[in-house]
Design a protein around this motif. Structure first.
Motif, PDB file in Angstrom:
ATOM      1  N   THR A 113      12.594   4.242  19.195  1.00 40.52           N
ATOM      2  CA  THR A 113      12.926   3.481  17.850  1.00 40.52           C
ATOM      3  C   THR A 113      12.539   4.477  16.733  1.00 40.52           C
ATOM      4  O   THR A 113      12.587   4.379  15.740  1.00 40.52           O
ATOM      5  N   HIS A 114      11.605   5.394  17.411  1.00 44.36           N
ATOM      6  CA  HIS A 114      11.181   6.614  16.479  1.00 44.36           C
ATOM      7  C   HIS A 114      12.048   7.847  16.439  1.00 44.36           C
ATOM      8  O   HIS A 114      11.448   8.878  16.282  1.00 44.36           O
ATOM      9  N   SER A 115      13.351   7.577  16.662  1.00 46.17           N
ATOM     10  CA  SER A 115      14.307   8.809  16.696  1.00 46.17           C
ATOM     11  C   SER A 115      15.148   8.911  15.566  1.00 46.17           C
ATOM     12  O   SER A 115      15.597   7.501  14.904  1.00 46.17           O
TER      13      SER A 115
ATOM     14  N   PRO B 179      10.847   0.557  12.760  1.00 43.41           N
ATOM     15  CA  PRO B 179      10.669   1.490  14.018  1.00 43.41           C
ATOM     16  C   PRO B 179       9.389   0.754  14.701  1.00 43.41           C
ATOM     17  O   PRO B 179       9.417   0.906  16.051  1.00 43.41           O
ATOM     18  N   ASP B 180       8.777   0.125  13.900  1.00 45.26           N
ATOM     19  CA  ASP B 180       7.419  -0.318  14.877  1.00 45.26           C
ATOM     20  C   ASP B 180       7.502  -1.592  15.608  1.00 45.26           C
ATOM     21  O   ASP B 180       6.609  -2.311  15.989  1.00 45.26           O
ATOM     22  N   LEU B 181       8.583  -2.062  15.499  1.00 40.83           N
ATOM     23  CA  LEU B 181       8.952  -3.465  16.154  1.00 40.83           C
ATOM     24  C   LEU B 181       9.228  -3.071  17.582  1.00 40.83           C
ATOM     25  O   LEU B 181       8.957  -3.871  18.407  1.00 40.83           O
TER      26      LEU B 181
ATOM     27  N   ALA C 177       0.888   1.049   4.233  1.00 37.87           N
ATOM     28  CA  ALA C 177       1.378   2.594   3.592  1.00 37.87           C
ATOM     29  C   ALA C 177       3.099   2.455   3.843  1.00 37.87           C
ATOM     30  O   ALA C 177       3.662   2.988   2.972  1.00 37.87           O
ATOM     31  N   HIS C 178       3.481   2.024   5.230  1.00 37.57           N
ATOM     32  CA  HIS C 178       4.953   1.952   5.136  1.00 37.57           C
ATOM     33  C   HIS C 178       5.699   0.929   4.141  1.00 37.57           C
ATOM     34  O   HIS C 178       6.745   1.705   3.588  1.00 37.57           O
ATOM     35  N   SER C 179       5.063   0.217   3.649  1.00 35.12           N
ATOM     36  CA  SER C 179       5.683  -0.926   2.868  1.00 35.12           C
ATOM     37  C   SER C 179       5.748  -0.462   1.724  1.00 35.12           C
ATOM     38  O   SER C 179       6.956  -0.561   0.823  1.00 35.12           O
TER      39      SER C 179
ATOM     40  N   LEU D 146      12.138   7.536   6.327  1.00 31.98           N
ATOM     41  CA  LEU D 146      10.583   7.654   5.516  1.00 31.98           C
ATOM     42  C   LEU D 146       9.521   7.304   6.301  1.00 31.98           C
ATOM     43  O   LEU D 146       8.532   7.825   6.661  1.00 31.98           O
ATOM     44  N   HIS D 147      10.063   5.942   7.178  1.00 34.69           N
ATOM     45  CA  HIS D 147       8.748   5.654   8.322  1.00 34.69           C
ATOM     46  C   HIS D 147       8.683   6.810   9.213  1.00 34.69           C
ATOM     47  O   HIS D 147       7.413   7.183   9.422  1.00 34.69           O
ATOM     48  N   LEU D 148       9.657   7.408   9.782  1.00 38.18           N
ATOM     49  CA  LEU D 148       9.573   8.805  10.707  1.00 38.18           C
ATOM     50  C   LEU D 148       8.885   9.695  10.050  1.00 38.18           C
ATOM     51  O   LEU D 148       7.863  10.451  10.901  1.00 38.18           O
TER      52      LEU D 148
ATOM     53  N   MET E 290       0.106   6.636  13.461  1.00 35.75           N
ATOM     54  CA  MET E 290       0.996   6.291  12.388  1.00 35.75           C
ATOM     55  C   MET E 290       0.548   5.248  11.476  1.00 35.75           C
ATOM     56  O   MET E 290      -0.658   4.661  11.737  1.00 35.75           O
ATOM     57  N   PRO E 291       0.853   5.429  10.356  1.00 31.77           N
ATOM     58  CA  PRO E 291       0.280   4.499   9.088  1.00 31.77           C
ATOM     59  C   PRO E 291       0.482   2.964   9.775  1.00 31.77           C
ATOM     60  O   PRO E 291       1.365   2.638  10.375  1.00 31.77           O
TER      61      PRO E 291
ATOM     62  N   LEU F 251       6.511   9.708   7.756  1.00 35.11           N
ATOM     63  CA  LEU F 251       5.276   9.503   7.377  1.00 35.11           C
ATOM     64  C   LEU F 251       4.450   9.289   8.987  1.00 35.11           C
ATOM     65  O   LEU F 251       3.223   9.874   9.265  1.00 35.11           O
ATOM     66  N   ASP F 252       5.101   8.897   9.972  1.00 34.87           N
ATOM     67  CA  ASP F 252       4.572   8.845  11.507  1.00 34.87           C
ATOM     68  C   ASP F 252       4.415  10.238  11.865  1.00 34.87           C
ATOM     69  O   ASP F 252       3.418  10.704  12.294  1.00 34.87           O
ATOM     70  N   TYR F 253       5.422  11.050  11.418  1.00 34.65           N
ATOM     71  CA  TYR F 253       5.253  12.549  11.881  1.00 34.65           C
ATOM     72  C   TYR F 253       4.101  13.179  11.388  1.00 34.65           C
ATOM     73  O   TYR F 253       3.490  14.131  11.901  1.00 34.65           O
TER      74      TYR F 253
HETATM   75 ZN   LIG Z   1       5.903   3.950  13.577  1.00 32.27          ZN
END
Ligand SMILES: [Zn+2]
Length: 182
Positions: free
Chosen positions: A64-66, A45-47, A6-8, A103-105, A1-2, A107-109
């Motif tokens: 949380t990543h669903s 999601p990364d919490l 990158a997420h922000s 968008l988070h999901l 995952m970034p 980028l992680d994908y």
């Molecule tokens: Zn993540």
């Protein structure tokens, strides 16, 4: 995952580009500070790291990543804003939250390493990850201070710089095209 870098930045740039469609001004009134909300949801999601730290169970990139979590958090934001602010701009808030969380999901994908994420939880516990990677993986197990982190930090800083540069040009292009219409 970034990482949160990158997420922000990706979340912020997307929120500015889509600000017209989702009427950011409306939900700015709800949350007072829109940038904080954008950054928070972009990283939400990364919490699961916090839950993992307390429970000692390996749950990172789990529920949380669903897609279900993305919809659930968006719905929760709408309900919370209604309860605490008595406002009814549900549609804007729902879409902006769903867009940033998704968008988070996304980028992680497209990140290298690891098993992927439980995108279709609770329907299946299968982990999903693209075979094509756009981001180098982050090795959390090596601790915060490790030389190998220079690779992803440099990559994400370049990625973020390009996004902000693109946003700046997109803004001036829009200004110019508005002027030529008047
Ligand atoms: Zn993540």
């Amino acid at each position: 995952m970034p990482s949160p870098i990158a997420h922000s930045v990706a979340g912020y740039v997307l929120s500015v580009i889509k600000s017209r469609e989702i009427n950011l001004l409306t939900w700015k009134k709800i949350w007072r500070t829109d940038t904080f909300y954008v950054v928070f949801i972009s990283n939400a999601p990364d919490l699961d790291f916090l839950i993992q730290a307390f429970s000692n169970e390996k749950i990172h990139r789990g529920f949380t990543h669903s897609i279900t979590a993305a919809l659930g958090v968006s719905l929760f934001a709408v309900i919370a804003s209604h309860i605490f602010h008595k406002l009814s701009h549900f549609k804007s808030l729902f879409w902006v939250t769903l867009m940033l969380y998704s968008l988070h999901l996304f980028l992680d994908y497209f990140t290298a390493g690891g098993p992927g994420m439980q995108l279709l939880w609770p329907f299946t516990n299968e982990f999903y990850r693209s075979s094509v990677s756009l981001f180098p993986g982050v090795h959390h197990s090596r601790g915060v201070l490790d030389w190998s982190h220079i690779q992803f930090v440099s990559y994400e800083l370049i990625f973020s710089g390009l996004l902000i540069w693109g946003l700046k040009h997109w803004k001036s292009y829009r200004k110019d095209s508005k002027k030529s219409l008047t």
